[in-house]
Motif scaffolding. Structure first.
Motif, PDB file in Angstrom:
ATOM      1  N   ALA C 627      -3.645  -4.058   3.906  1.00 50.30           N
ATOM      2  CA  ALA C 627      -4.062  -4.520   5.249  1.00 50.30           C
ATOM      3  C   ALA C 627      -4.876  -5.803   5.050  1.00 50.30           C
ATOM      4  CB  ALA C 627      -4.928  -3.457   5.920  1.00 50.30           C
ATOM      5  N   SER C 656      -2.489  -6.098  10.362  1.00 50.30           N
ATOM      6  CA  SER C 656      -1.654  -5.159   9.575  1.00 50.30           C
ATOM      7  C   SER C 656      -2.443  -3.915   9.183  1.00 50.30           C
ATOM      8  CB  SER C 656      -1.202  -5.901   8.299  1.00 50.30           C
ATOM      9  OG  SER C 656      -2.376  -6.422   7.684  1.00 50.30           O
ATOM     10  N   PHE C 658      -3.549   0.047   8.938  1.00 52.90           N
ATOM     11  CA  PHE C 658      -2.668   1.199   8.646  1.00 52.90           C
ATOM     12  C   PHE C 658      -2.581   2.086   9.880  1.00 52.90           C
ATOM     13  CE2 PHE C 658      -2.395  -0.116   4.456  1.00 52.90           C
ATOM     14  CZ  PHE C 658      -3.662  -0.351   3.922  1.00 52.90           C
ATOM     15  N   ASN C 707       2.059  -0.690   8.480  1.00 50.96           N
ATOM     16  CA  ASN C 707       1.008  -1.664   8.813  1.00 50.96           C
ATOM     17  C   ASN C 707       1.117  -2.036  10.294  1.00 50.96           C
ATOM     18  OD1 ASN C 707       2.114  -2.418   5.825  1.00 50.96           O
ATOM     19  ND2 ASN C 707      -0.116  -2.559   5.966  1.00 50.96           N
TER      20      ASN C 707
END
Lengths: 496, 416, 916
Positions: C627, C656, C658, C707
């Motif tokens: 991320a 991005s 999780f 992501n």
């Protein structure tokens, strides 16, 4: 000279040799304790005492009651840690403070999932099961007072928080917070005659909610509204209660200590409480009014001191029910109606005699109390009233055993006689369990009672400013044809 | 100057002394009993009862919301007589029999609410004729489940008992069993649109296809169970329902792992608000049940297409509006219905007044521990010629059902 | 540069009594008298006398006098006392053999008593919290310190569930937006708390969870009593720190000589006890020992949920001087236990069989070797830090399972048809999760400086290797007696999951350049990091992440205004930070879907048969990446005569984050029809081949990490500190922040309506643009007025805090899907015609008129009071009340007035402290 004489002490006698025995007499002076009502005006605290003193103690007490009001439970035991100090600073100002922590257990409490019944009156969240309440309270108080030429100023803040809960079903948890802010002024009018006035604002909150852990069934809760009545709708729909009390307590006093040694204090208290359920519906309102007058006259002949004290007070409380409707809306107020009334007439007459010698200190106070209490529901013809006459006496004897150790014995005996007691509760219309509760409380309130108290305290001086003390206390109450209630307590502490 | 101020002070003090002593005997006016009572006059609008002539029987029940006090009044002789009641918020239930011009008699009912806040109050009620379908009726619904010896709840072994209370044989083919979408203990704020007087919002519908229909003699009954097997083999306190006529085991949710008893034909869940065709009965009985039949020309497919019920309601506390979607069954299609709740928790009836103007239930308190193993059962009025029991049906379950629940009838197995 | 670390020595110590005895033979004829500026003797001062080869040590008595023996004519005296700091003075022998030394109390310097967080003036915006602020705050765990950050508010401690950390964001995080708390790194004395190997999830999905997997550090497990100071870096940390996105918490614990300290706290929920002592074993060697215990309940009535935290720590620090440099060797040995226990409540109404005990015993060993060079060589400092952390995590559970009817379960472990089996309907299921995470970290770091053309360069470089592996036996339960009837997993061991290894190199240069009175410092750093030995199928296997970090600070010349100087400076920062996915995300458990093909529950057991079609689904997302968070910030610092003000604007974009996304696939199985069987006299279970069947297909969802979570954080943090005004001895601190946090899903989501029509499962899946994302923006404020009365050593502080305004706005939720697909998986657009189709009309999600309405909460205020006071020598009492007074302004929503009643539940407590 005039100013400094007046400055010495409001309690009225200068003290030459400051031995350990004399300091204790000064610290725990019964005449000043009798004039306690005067010091409710924080400005007068600047004359509370010319010496600084503090004490810090921890104690354990156990009160076993065979005859008791069901809402108070039949046993309470626990510890208390308390520190209090009065400090005279250089520039004619004083600081005083107190810290108290209590951790107690009240067994056998019934019909009462809330705290502070004196605040919330009849509007208790109640259930019929007998339970053990674990109780904790944190309290601190701090004040400052200053004297500038003829004027005295004083302010005090006190905060008390309590928490009580049960850990068997049904499980209430009550949290309270009581904040009091007080300010007062006094002016030296003529010679040593002073007039003073003060105002104290109180903001009190309590919230109680009940949880059940049994997944299959639960006991029923009642939102009581006085003398066995309860709100049918909200008793089934809600399991919480929130109380908000705001009040003002003001007083005017006129006092002289040296030559005429008399005092007249009048105060007026007015407070309003409202009760909410599921934190949005106001269902009850309570309004208290209290007027009271204290008058005392002191005589000093050589080492003998006399203090006559008279109290008249009248307390009136009115409760309002708020009815709701859910016709075409979710739940809205429908109307209000006055439903509950309680009044207490109280008067007290007492004379205190005190004598201080080199090695002995004696004080003795006989008193007579007359009290008339009336409680009634306005919409249903349901009421009860009691009139008492109480005759009793309190005494204290302190003996200096050696320059370092002092023994104090204090005792009190009083007999409460019922002059008149009657009720019309028609408990047959109620739920049987509620009916039995009211009848058992009435039986207790309408019977004579003899209560007596004995306490022994031994003080030992460790260092110039540091003293150690232990105190053992025993108390007994005997209601006619009922078994005896007993209290035993022990405390260990230091004075510095 | 100081002396004068001193004098004034002493005067003020003595004044307060006197006021204290005299104000102790309170002379404030007592709230006189009279101002707390109200006189209610009812007016009846009878245009929904064609050919109405007069009342043969007219009873009124007033229940006050805050105190729970009940007031009964009989206006059979004079329907304009005033009813004296303490002020408050009341639910009004009317039950009676009207005599038509043609001399026939018809059951009448009405539900309404009124706020009694002034000395004189008035309420107009529109009376509804009770519709009797001369078809099957719901005799018993067992929804509480049982508690095992170890004290844990066993949530299966629930059933409907549907009886032929008429004098002709009836076929079970095409029968619908409806579960209400609304919960009788939760009343939301202004449902839009409010359709309950015309149709019943449903949360689940069981359907007995014509292929597995069977003939039922007058007075006889059928049992529709969640799983038609001997539940006492699983939990000793449960019942043996292996003789059920129909069952609705859930074969679609692989994880429920329910069992399909081969000998018992399966009713079809044609709609459920839950995934995997799950059809569960609320174990405290806070919902209403009804039985119905599709009229000519309405099939399962066409009902699913045309009878979707989109509505919204508002949370009073924070003004949020919530949209919901269920299905609806018009009241004319309904043969019989019953509202169930608990006195302490009741807020409103999920079914319209014409189908059931009252409500019944099991236990008097919400979460009553003694409710397990009990069910709601209809009172027996008398006996038919063939000796079978005849049940009471006045479309008012407060009168028609044994109040606050009794032992389930199939406790020791199904005996016809 | 003479070594300023003090040299203290003590000859012997008792383990239990922690008391100090100084024993020195020889005749005692010299006395040293130590007094304070008012001439009052000071007791308990630790005195050391050195002259030539004689050294004496003593502790002054209550007359302030200490004795020592024969000395040469010149000797030096070193004193150390908590209230008077460390002093050193040289004396010449006089014939009276009595020497006087006056010490100035440290606390008289009122100005530096700060009971709030102080804003760091360094290159990246950070909050520094010192010992005095923590003592006054009276916290139960680290989560209480978060109130002191800009935008922070006090809240009741919640010690029986996971406390996740939130920096610079509104909202509770959680759900699909955990990367903020997972991406905040905690370091204690340089050792990071690595959570990448945390698998501690209960087997029973609907049981009690104190789950920390993929959530990050649980702040209630960190005690605050032994912390000297905390620096919470909210901005851009230097390149030496990695594997984090949102923030860095650097905790430094107490070290050096400390007399006995104790703390006892009680409030409505918990009791806390702490004892610690610092010994000076020799001139250059200190040892600090402390014990810490907390017991808490979520609600005093609820005896079912108990939390206990134990901590023992032994820390030693030794300094060797070697030629021109000295080597400091710091070793910490810590044991921490955090135990959540759920007991069955006596009133629950059935036999007491259920048990839940979640124990985490953690052993830390940290070693830090630091070599400092004092010559003018390039290298100033070389440090090697190695930490080993081994946790023994046992989650034991026992549960009485009673199925809601005769139930069958499948025990297959591969895809295919299998016969299930009928367990008893009532049994006791024992199940546990055993985790043994082992984390090793080694960091070699060098610092050097050189100057070129009046620019001073401070170089930091190094290598950082992190290894974490879970060697536990994993999730264990008897498959025949599972904790619940809808198990989607099977027992799995953790030790065959590969280790999580990252290697990072970092290089940073802090350049300082001054022209006239302007002072410029620029930090430019780069961190390269890579995960090691991940199998090549994973796209992260050979991904090298470059993390540039740039901070520029420009301090302007002082401007004279009136009789004071205005100091001002601007700081800019830009940084890219990456958080690698955890082991739980890279190697998730397999998912087992069982479909009932035949469930022939005949009365006679040996005719009974149940048959399943089981699918084993691998939900690993091999394309999962780290991320990424891009942080930008600009800060203005102003200072004038003791007043100081900072205003920081920050902008952080993490597209991005999780998230576990559920997407649907269709699964095919056979449904056997047993109506044709002759039930009465069957003797053997039905044979599948002989039974007619119908092919069935159903859409089932599986959740996969990707992501797909976007957290976009913008805001302005501000803080003003007044000097401690002499007359009132009061300081005013006004801290606050305006945050705007947007939580959104960055990829379309799939949803299936919860309805069953015409006896069949619902056969369509809608693809919708937005999940329940939302945007929260609002401003929090906190005014702290603290008064320190030195005459009675009492500190009172009142904090008036609350939310000025809060706006919550749901990302616009469309009711209709953009597309849909059926059992065949073919994607079609959603047309108006579908709105009236019998089945597809249900793809319209219920979106009410108020769902997309913005909710504006107005002003609210809460007053908290705290008092700490010394009552007798170093015995102190402190107490606190939160929500002494609170007010919530009602607001309007959907033109309806919404009342917000004030809460009537203050949070209060008391403390007894000794020398704390």
């Amino acid at each position: 000279m005039f100013i400094c004489l007046w400055l010495i002490s409001i309690v009225g006698y200068a003290q030459k040799d400051r031995g350990y025995f004399q300091r204790l007499n000064q610290q725990y002076d019964p005449v000043r304790q009798e004039k306690e009502v005067l010091f409710s005006n924080p400005a007068f605290m600047s004359g509370y005492s010319i010496y600084s003193f503090s004490d810090f103690d921890a104690g354990y007490g156990q009160h076993k009651k065979k005859t008791y009001l069901l809402q108070e439970g039949n046993q309470s035991k626990g510890i208390q840690v308390k520190g209090s100090s009065f400090k005279r600073l250089k520039n004619n100002s004083v600081l005083w403070g107190e810290v108290v922590y209590q951790d107690k257990q009240h067994k056998g409490v019934q019909w009462n999932s809330s705290l502070d019944l004196d605040y919330i009156g009849p509007y208790v969240l109640a259930d019929s099961t007998k339970g053990t309440n674990k109780y904790e309270s944190y309290a601190f108080m701090g004040g400052v007072a200053k004297q500038v030429s003829n004027w005295r100023f004083g302010a005090e803040m006190s905060y008390k928080a309590q928490m009580a809960h049960r850990d068997r079903d049904p499980r209430p948890k009550a949290t309270t917070s009581d904040l009091k802010l007080k300010a007062g002024i006094a002016y030296n009018l003529y010679k040593d005659i002073e007039i003073g006035t003060f105002a104290e604002l109180t903001s009190y909150k309590q919230s109680t909610d009940v949880k059940f852990f049994n997944q299959t069934g639960r006991a029923s809760l009642y939102q009581m509204t006085g003398l066995g009545e309860y709100s049918f709708y909200f008793s089934n729909k809600t399991q919480d209660a929130h109380y908000n009390y705001n009040g003002i307590h003001t007083g005017v006093s006129i006092v002289s200590h040296e030559d005429i040694d008399f005092g007249l204090v009048g105060y007026f208290t007015h407070g309003k409480l409202d009760k909410q359920v599921s934190s949005q519906y106001d269902i009850n309102r309570l309004e208290n009014k209290q007027w009271s007058i204290d008058a005392f006259k002191g005589f000093t002949i050589g080492r003998h001191r006399l203090l006559a004290h008279v109290v008249f007070s009248f307390f009136k409380r009115e409760g309002t029910d708020i009815l709701y409707t859910n016709i075409d809306t979710n739940l809205d107020k429908l109307m209000e109606r006055k439903a509950y009334k309680k009044s207490i007439d109280y008067s007290e007459f007492s004379v205190m005699y005190q004598w201080e010698g080199q090695r002995d200190f004696v004080s003795f106070k006989p008193f007579y109390i007359y009290q008339k209490e009336q409680e009634s529901m306005l919409l249903l013809d349901r009421n009860q009233s009691f009139t008492y006459g109480v005759i009793g006496g309190m005494g204290e004897y302190r003996r200096m055993l050696s320059s370092k150790s002092v023994l104090t014995l204090s005792t009190s005996v009083q007999h409460r006689a019922i002059i008149q007691a009657n009720n019309q509760l028609n408990t047959d219309l109620m739920k049987p369990s509620i009916g039995q509760w009211l009848e058992s409380d009435y039986l207790l309130k309408s019977s004579n009672c003899i209560s007596s108290n004995l306490s022994v305290r031994y003080d030992h001086q460790l260092a110039s400013k540091l003293g150690l003390y232990t105190l053992v206390e025993y108390q007994q109450e005997k209601y006619s044809e009922f078994p005896v209630n007993q209290y035993m307590g022990v405390r260990l502490g230091i004075t510095f | 100057m100081k002396k004068r101020v001193l004098a004034i002070i002493v005067a003020v003090m003595s004044l307060t002394m006197t006021t204290i002593s005299c104000s102790s005997d309170d002379t404030a006016i007592e709230n006189d009993q009279q101002s707390q009572v109200s006189n209610l006059r009812l007016e009846f609008n009878t245009n929904k009862i064609t050919g109405f002539k007069s009342f043969e029987k007219l009873t009124v029940v007033l229940v006050e919301l805050n105190t729970g006090k009940e007031i009964l009044a009989d206006l059979s002789e004079d329907s304009t007589k005033a009813i004296v009641a303490a002020k408050g918020s009341y639910r009004v239930t009317i039950d009676g029999i009207a005599i038509l011009e043609s001399g026939d008699k018809v059951g009448i009912a009405s539900n309404s609410e009124v706020k009694l806040i002034n000395a004189e109050d008035k309420l107009t009620l529109s009376l509804i004729a009770k519709a009797f379908a001369n078809d099957f009726i719901i005799e018993e619904v067992f929804f509480t489940g049982v508690v095992s010896k170890e004290g844990k709840g066993y949530n299966s072994g629930k059933y409907f008992k549907i009886t032929n209370n008429t004098d002709k044989t009836l076929s079970t083919g095409g029968l619908l069993i409806l579960r209400s979408a609304f919960n009788s203990a939760i009343k939301q704020n202004n449902y839009t649109p409010e359709i309950r007087e015309e149709a019943m919002p449903v949360g689940g519908v069981l359907y007995i296809p014509h292929e597995i229909g069977k003939e039922v003699e007058p007075g006889d009954f059928i049992v529709v169970a969640d799983m038609g097997l001997d539940h006492s083999a699983q939990v000793s306190t449960a019942f043996d329902l292996s003789g059920s006529d129909y069952e609705y085991p859930n074969m679609d949710n692989p994880r429920l792992g329910q069992v399909d008893s081969p000998g018992v034909p399966n009713a079809l869940v044609i709609y459920s608000e839950m995934n995997f065709n799950m059809f569960f009965l609320h174990n405290r009985g806070f919902e209403s049940y009804a039985i119905a039949r599709f009229p000519e020309g309405v099939t399962v497919e066409s009902w699913l297409k045309d009878y979707k019920y989109d509505y919204s309601f508002e949370f009073a506390a924070n003004g949020r509006v919530v949209d919901r979607t269920h299905y609806k069954v018009p009241n004319q299609w309904i043969l019989d219905g019953v509202n169930s709740s608990v006195q302490a928790a009741w807020e409103h009836n999920p079914i319209g007044t014409s189908v059931d103007s009252g409500y019944t239930g099991v236990g008097t308190e919400d979460g009553d521990p003694a409710r397990f193993g009990k069910s709601i059962r209809r009172k027996q009025l008398g006996v038919m010629e063939n000796g079978k029991p005849l049940y009471k049906d006045t479309n008012n379950s407060t009168e028609d059902f044994i109040q606050w629940g009794t032992e389930a009838s199939l406790k020791n197995g199904i005996v016809h | 540069m003479f070594n300023t670390i003090s040299k203290l020595s003590l000859l012997t110590f008792f383990i239990l009594l922690f008391s100090v005895i100084s024993v020195k033979a020889q005749n005692k004829k010299n006395t040293l008298l130590i007094i304070d500026p008012l001439g009052k003797p000071i007791s308990d001062v630790y005195v050391q006398v050195i002259s030539g080869e004689y050294t004496y040590t003593d502790l002054t008595d209550n007359k302030g006098s200490a004795k020592f023996g024969k000395v040469e004519n010149i000797f030096t005296v070193i004193t150390s006392h908590l209230g008077y700091g460390v002093e050193q003075k040289q004396f010449t022998v006089n014939n009276k053999a009595i020497y006087k030394l006056e010490l100035i109390p440290v606390t008289t310097a009122l100005q530096d008593i700060v009971v709030t967080a102080k804003e760091g003036k360094g290159l990246s915006s950070s909050s520094i919290i010192n010992r005095k602020a923590m003592a006054h705050l009276q916290p139960s765990s680290f989560s209480d310190l978060m109130e002191l950050l800009p935008g922070g508010k006090a809240s009741e401690p919640n010690l029986t569930s996971t406390n996740r950390v939130l920096i610079r964001e509104f909202g509770k995080g959680g759900g699909q937006y955990n990367t903020g708390s997972l991406g905040t790194q905690f370091m204690i004395d340089g050792a990071i708390l690595n959570t990448n190997a945390d698998f501690q999830v209960s087997v029973d999905r609907n049981g009690p969870t104190h789950n920390t997997t993929n959530i990050g550090v649980d702040m209630r497990t960190i005690a605050t009593n032994d912390i000297e100071s905390v620096e919470i870096v909210r901005g851009i940390p230097s390149a030496a720190y990695g594997d984090l996105t949102s923030g860095l918490v650097k905790i430094t614990r107490k070290s050096g000589f400390k007399s006995l300290e104790a703390r006892l706290k009680t409030d409505g929920f918990s009791k806390l006890f702490y004892l610690s002592r610092g010994f000076a074993v020799s001139a250059t060697w200190d040892i600090n020992v402390n014990v810490d215990y907390l017991n808490a309940k979520s609600d005093p009535r609820d005896i079912t949920q108990l939390y206990n935290r134990y901590g023992v720590s032994i820390r030693s620090k030794k300094i060797y001087s070697v030629g021109l440099s000295d080597l400091s060797w710091q070793t910490n040995l810590d044991y921490k236990a955090s135990i959540d226990k759920n007991v069955v409540d006596p009133d629950v109404g059935y036999e007491k069989i259920d048990r839940y005990k979640n124990q985490k015993h953690v052993f830390y060993l940290t070693n830090k070797l630091e070599q400092r060079f004092f010559g003018n060589s390039f290298i100033d400092k070389l440090s090697l830090q190695t930490n080993i952390r081994q946790a023994v995590e046992n989650l034991k559970q026992r549960k009485l399972v009673q199925f809601s009817g005769p139930t069958s379960i499948s025990v297959a472990t591969e895809t295919g048809v299998n016969d299930g089996y009928y367990p008893k309907t009532t049994f006791v299921s024992n199940f546990r999760t055993e985790g043994r995470p082992l984390d090793i970290q080694a960091q070699l770091k060098g610092e050097g400086d050189f100057t070129t053309a009046s620019i001073k360069h401070n170089i930091e470089f190094g290598v950082d290797y992190r290894y974490s592996k879970n060697n536990g036996k994993g999730q264990i339960y008897d498959v025949a007696q599972p904790p619940s009837d809808n198990m989607t997993t099977r027992p799995r061991s953790f030790n065959d999951i590969p280790a999580h290894q990252t290697l990072a190199l970092f290089l940073g240069d802090r350049m300082e350049y001054a022209i006239q009175k302007h002072k410029l410092s620029l930090y430019a750093g780069m961190r390269l990091s890579k995960m090691l030995d991940v199998s090549q199928e994973y796209s992260i296997a050979n991904k090298i992440y470059a993390e540039p970090r740039v901070n520029l600070q420009w301090n302007f010349p002082k401007v004279i205004i009136g009789n004071g100087e205005l100091i001002s400076g601007v700081t800019l920062g830009y940084g890219e930070l990456y958080k690698q996915p955890t082991l739980g995300m890279l190697y998730p458990n397999l998912q087992y879907l069982d479909f009932t093909q035949l469930n022939f529950g005949h009365i006679n057991p040996d005719v009974r048969r149940v048959n399943y079609m089981t699918y084993v689904v691998d939900i690993t997302n091999k394309k999962l990446l780290a991320a990424k968070n891009v942080k930008k910030e600009i800060r203005l610092d102003l200072g004038y005569k003791g007043h100081s003000l900072f205003v920081t604007y920050f902008d952080e974009q993490m597209p991005s984050g999780f998230r576990s996304v559920s997407n649907y696939n269709s699964y095919v199985y056979k449904l056997y029809d047993t109506s044709g069987l002759d039930i009465a006299n069957m003797t053997a279970p039905p044979v599948l081949a002989e039974l007619p069947y119908e092919d069935k297909a159903v859409l089932m969802s599986r959740s996969q990490q990707n992501n797909g979570s976007e957290t976009y954080k913008r805001g302005i943090e501000f803080g003003y500190y007044s000097p401690r005004i002499k007359a009132l001895q009061t300081r005013f601190t006004f801290m606050g922040a305006w945050f705007r946090t947007t939580y959104k899903n960055s990829q379309p989501i799939q949803e299936k309506p919860n309805v069953s029509l015409a006896g069949k499962g619902y056969e369509y899946i809608g693809i919708y643009n937005n999940d329940t994302g939302f945007e929260k923006s609002g401003m929090n404020y906190n005014l702290v007025v603290d008064t320190y009365l030195s005459s009675i050593d009492m500190n009172i502080s009142a904090s008036v805090q609350g939310t000025w305004f809060l706006r919550e706005y749901r990302a616009f939720k469309h009711d209709a899907p953009i597309a849909y697909f059926g059992l065949d998986g073919v994607i079609h657009d959603y047309t108006d015609m579908d709105r009236t189709d019998t089945y597809k009309q249900w793809l319209i999600r219920p979106v009410s008129v108020t769902d997309n309405m913005e909710e504006r909460l107005p002003f609210d205020v809460q007053v908290n009071l705290k008092v700490t006071k010394k009552i007798f020598k170093s015995l102190g009492v402190s107490l606190f009340v939160n929500k002494l007074f609170d007010y919530y302004q009602p607001y309007y929503f959907n033109n309806k007035k919404v009342e917000r009643p004030s809460s009537t539940n203050p949070y209060f407590g008391m403390e007894l402290t000794y020398n704390f």
